[in-house]
Scaffold this motif. Structure first.
Motif, mmCIF file in Angstrom:
data_model
loop_
_atom_site.group_PDB
_atom_site.id
_atom_site.type_symbol
_atom_site.label_atom_id
_atom_site.label_comp_id
_atom_site.label_asym_id
_atom_site.label_seq_id
_atom_site.Cartn_x
_atom_site.Cartn_y
_atom_site.Cartn_z
ATOM 1 N N THR A 20 35.675 38.570 26.377
ATOM 2 C CA THR A 20 36.993 37.761 26.194
ATOM 3 C C THR A 20 37.674 38.106 27.086
ATOM 4 O OG1 THR A 20 37.264 39.388 24.385
ATOM 5 C CG2 THR A 20 36.069 36.952 23.925
ATOM 6 N N HIS A 21 38.442 38.457 27.054
ATOM 7 C CA HIS A 21 39.788 38.193 28.031
ATOM 8 C C HIS A 21 38.799 38.037 29.668
ATOM 9 C CE1 HIS A 21 41.003 39.788 24.289
ATOM 10 N NE2 HIS A 21 42.399 39.994 24.764
ATOM 11 N N LEU A 22 38.726 37.546 29.577
ATOM 12 C CA LEU A 22 37.855 37.930 31.267
ATOM 13 C C LEU A 22 38.468 38.317 32.484
ATOM 14 C CD1 LEU A 22 34.615 37.526 31.698
ATOM 15 C CD2 LEU A 22 35.282 34.574 32.101
ATOM 16 N N PHE A 23 39.868 36.843 32.149
ATOM 17 C CA PHE A 23 40.572 37.746 33.355
ATOM 18 C C PHE A 23 40.952 39.066 33.956
ATOM 19 C CE2 PHE A 23 44.555 38.705 34.858
ATOM 20 C CZ PHE A 23 44.612 37.809 36.333
ATOM 21 N N LEU A 24 40.655 40.063 32.392
ATOM 22 C CA LEU A 24 41.328 41.199 32.483
ATOM 23 C C LEU A 24 39.946 41.872 33.172
ATOM 24 C CD1 LEU A 24 42.456 44.285 32.570
ATOM 25 C CD2 LEU A 24 42.130 43.964 29.915
ATOM 26 N N ASN A 25 39.166 41.395 33.020
ATOM 27 C CA ASN A 25 37.933 42.174 33.565
ATOM 28 C C ASN A 25 37.769 42.233 34.495
ATOM 29 O OD1 ASN A 25 36.200 43.348 30.769
ATOM 30 N ND2 ASN A 25 36.833 42.410 30.054
ATOM 31 N N ARG A 26 37.708 41.198 35.081
ATOM 32 C CA ARG A 26 37.448 40.355 36.735
ATOM 33 C C ARG A 26 38.703 41.022 37.512
ATOM 34 N NH1 ARG A 26 37.934 34.007 36.081
ATOM 35 N NH2 ARG A 26 37.667 34.389 38.281
ATOM 36 N N VAL A 27 39.470 41.594 37.004
ATOM 37 C CA VAL A 27 40.437 41.840 38.026
ATOM 38 C C VAL A 27 40.152 43.898 38.221
ATOM 39 C CG1 VAL A 27 42.444 43.575 37.813
ATOM 40 C CG2 VAL A 27 42.701 40.590 37.258
ATOM 41 N N LEU A 28 39.228 44.396 36.750
ATOM 42 C CA LEU A 28 38.750 45.611 36.928
ATOM 43 C C LEU A 28 37.484 45.373 38.507
ATOM 44 C CD1 LEU A 28 39.285 46.819 32.897
ATOM 45 C CD2 LEU A 28 40.636 46.836 35.103
ATOM 46 N N TRP A 29 36.940 44.397 37.924
ATOM 47 C CA TRP A 29 36.065 44.792 38.409
ATOM 48 C C TRP A 29 36.262 44.076 40.637
ATOM 49 C CZ3 TRP A 29 32.391 40.114 36.209
ATOM 50 C CH2 TRP A 29 32.525 40.119 34.544
ATOM 51 N N ALA A 30 37.210 43.168 40.677
ATOM 52 C CA ALA A 30 37.819 43.250 41.616
ATOM 53 C C ALA A 30 38.187 44.961 42.098
ATOM 54 C CB ALA A 30 38.713 42.537 41.738
ATOM 55 N N VAL A 31 39.411 44.820 41.433
ATOM 56 C CA VAL A 31 39.319 46.939 42.298
ATOM 57 C C VAL A 31 38.165 47.450 42.747
ATOM 58 C CG1 VAL A 31 41.477 47.810 41.884
ATOM 59 C CG2 VAL A 31 41.615 45.681 40.967
ATOM 60 N N ALA A 32 37.271 48.091 41.845
ATOM 61 C CA ALA A 32 36.503 48.728 41.235
ATOM 62 C C ALA A 32 35.719 48.339 42.843
ATOM 63 C CB ALA A 32 35.696 48.652 40.729
ATOM 64 N N GLY A 33 35.425 46.940 42.765
ATOM 65 C CA GLY A 33 34.626 46.910 44.145
ATOM 66 C C GLY A 33 35.271 46.932 46.066
ATOM 67 N N LEU A 34 36.902 46.496 45.119
ATOM 68 C CA LEU A 34 37.357 46.478 46.353
ATOM 69 C C LEU A 34 37.764 48.314 47.175
ATOM 70 C CD1 LEU A 34 39.346 45.492 48.610
ATOM 71 C CD2 LEU A 34 41.071 45.875 47.208
ATOM 72 N N LEU A 35 37.565 49.166 45.852
ATOM 73 C CA LEU A 35 37.452 50.576 46.443
ATOM 74 C C LEU A 35 36.435 51.110 46.767
ATOM 75 C CD1 LEU A 35 39.858 52.226 43.323
ATOM 76 C CD2 LEU A 35 40.313 51.348 45.601
ATOM 77 N N ALA A 36 35.435 50.803 45.898
ATOM 78 C CA ALA A 36 33.701 51.029 47.048
ATOM 79 C C ALA A 36 33.636 50.412 48.484
ATOM 80 C CB ALA A 36 32.898 51.004 45.840
ATOM 81 N N LEU A 37 33.709 49.417 48.643
ATOM 82 C CA LEU A 37 33.720 48.924 49.564
ATOM 83 C C LEU A 37 34.687 50.015 50.721
ATOM 84 C CD1 LEU A 37 32.890 46.521 51.479
ATOM 85 C CD2 LEU A 37 34.803 45.101 50.866
ATOM 86 N N ALA A 38 35.779 50.163 50.432
ATOM 87 C CA ALA A 38 36.754 51.341 51.579
ATOM 88 C C ALA A 38 35.931 52.825 51.685
ATOM 89 C CB ALA A 38 37.890 50.763 50.886
ATOM 90 N N ALA A 39 35.671 53.048 50.236
ATOM 91 C CA ALA A 39 34.619 54.060 50.260
ATOM 92 C C ALA A 39 33.629 54.787 50.931
ATOM 93 C CB ALA A 39 34.437 54.846 49.382
ATOM 94 N N ALA A 40 32.679 53.580 51.305
ATOM 95 C CA ALA A 40 31.635 53.291 51.472
ATOM 96 C C ALA A 40 31.198 52.203 53.072
ATOM 97 C CB ALA A 40 30.209 52.231 50.817
ATOM 98 N N ALA A 41 32.597 51.837 53.189
ATOM 99 C CA ALA A 41 32.099 51.253 54.236
ATOM 100 C C ALA A 41 32.790 52.276 55.251
ATOM 101 C CB ALA A 41 33.563 50.524 54.614
ATOM 102 N N THR A 42 33.472 53.016 54.809
ATOM 103 C CA THR A 42 33.942 54.686 55.966
ATOM 104 C C THR A 42 32.879 55.498 56.200
ATOM 105 O OG1 THR A 42 36.330 54.234 54.976
ATOM 106 C CG2 THR A 42 35.820 56.773 56.061
#
Length: 315
Positions: free
Chosen positions: A21-43
């Protein structure tokens, strides 16, 4: 006509009821976590020198390979945050596995005090992935369709899960006991003991038992743990392949076990997900003329809809 109506009602139910439930909230958290991880790992991939002085030289290839896998995990989470619609429960399961991988991977950096310029970003990914998992656990739909897994893949999946604690508990404890006797404090990789013994191995034990007992929670979450295991162990295999980039010699003795174990996780996780089926609850609901709960993707708010006359006639 009755049979077609029943099939249509089944499809509507499975399409509108999400695993979370509250899938929109979950997906927002996934997107932010993925974006931050992408920034850290790509660096880290772009400038491996950020690990100089904070990671032992012989461990830098492992950090580099972990960043490569973290780039893939970050991209995967960004995609899943878009594609994991309510009816795609398997996408949601994979997303939870990738979050677990980020929790583990960046937990290593945080616990082992990798104090480079990205340390606060590591902490952010570590914390966000943890709380995204907590949010997912708190928003698992209690009235979503049950799931089933046929006996052979269920036993194979449970056996593969129980194998991990049987291997790693004796291995890690055997390495800890001499340190406990001598009081020696090692400088690197102590985070593995913490994360494995306190989080990952208990998770395998619990989910192996629940899967063996055909419990819905085990059937849904064990594949996520296999996703975590595959990405994590495969990074060790990749770490051996990239050693020549850092002037080191690859070790076949380290490469083959990592490749084999990651392959086992991949096979078990893929088999489990492929054979996992939703159980149609409409027959029971129609027999008792009970209203069928439906959920909104964004808010998780439930509405009640009575079974159609077609379903009642079939009952």
């Amino acid at each position: 006509m009755g049979r077609c109506g029943n099939t249509r009602e089944t499809l509507i139910f499975l399409r509108e009821v999400a695993m979370l439930t509250h899938l929109f909230l979950n997906r927002v958290l996934w997107a932010v976590a993925g974006l931050l991880a992408l920034a850290a790992a790509a660096t880290g991939v772009w400038r491996p020198g950020i690990y100089n002085g904070v990671v032992a030289p012989d461990l830098v290839p492992g950090a580099y390979s972990q960043d490569l896998l973290s780039v893939a995990a970050g991209l995967g989470l960004l995609y899943l945050s878009y594609a994991a619609k309510p009816q795609r429960a398997k996408f949601q399961i994979v997303a939870l596995g990738l979050l677990g991988y980020l929790f583990y991977a960046y937990g290593i950096y945080v616990i082992e005090r990798t104090y480079n310029g990205l340390y606060l970003l590591y902490m952010a990914v570590f914390a966000l992935s943890f709380w995204a998992l907590v949010t997912a656990g708190a928003t698992v739909a209690r009235d979503a369709p049950s799931v089933s897994l046929s006996r052979a893949p269920r036993i194979a999946s449970a056996a593969g899960a129980i194998l991990q604690p049987l291997i790693f508990y004796p291995l890690w404890i055997g390495m800890l006991l001499p340190l406990m006797r001598s009081g020696e404090q090692i400088d690197s990789l102590y985070s593995i003991f913490i994360l494995d013994l306190c989080f990952i191995m208990p998770g395998f034990l619990i989910l192996a038992f629940l899967t063996y007992r055909n419990h819905r929670t085990g059937l849904l979450l064990l594949p996520a743990l296999y996703v975590l295991g595959f990405t994590l162990i495969f990074s060790l295999a990749v770490g051996e392949l990239v050693k020549p980039l850092f002037g080191a010699e690859p070790s076949l003795a380290a490469f083959l076990p990592a490749l084999g174990l990651s392959g086992l996780f991949l096979v078990l996780g893929s088999l489990h997900l492929a054979k996992l089926k939703a159980v149609n609850p409409l027959a029971a609901a129609a027999a008792g003329s009970q209203p069928i709960p439906q959920q909104s993707e964004r808010s998780g708010r439930q509405t009640l809809e009575k079974p159609s006359p077609t379903v009642k006639r079939n009952a």
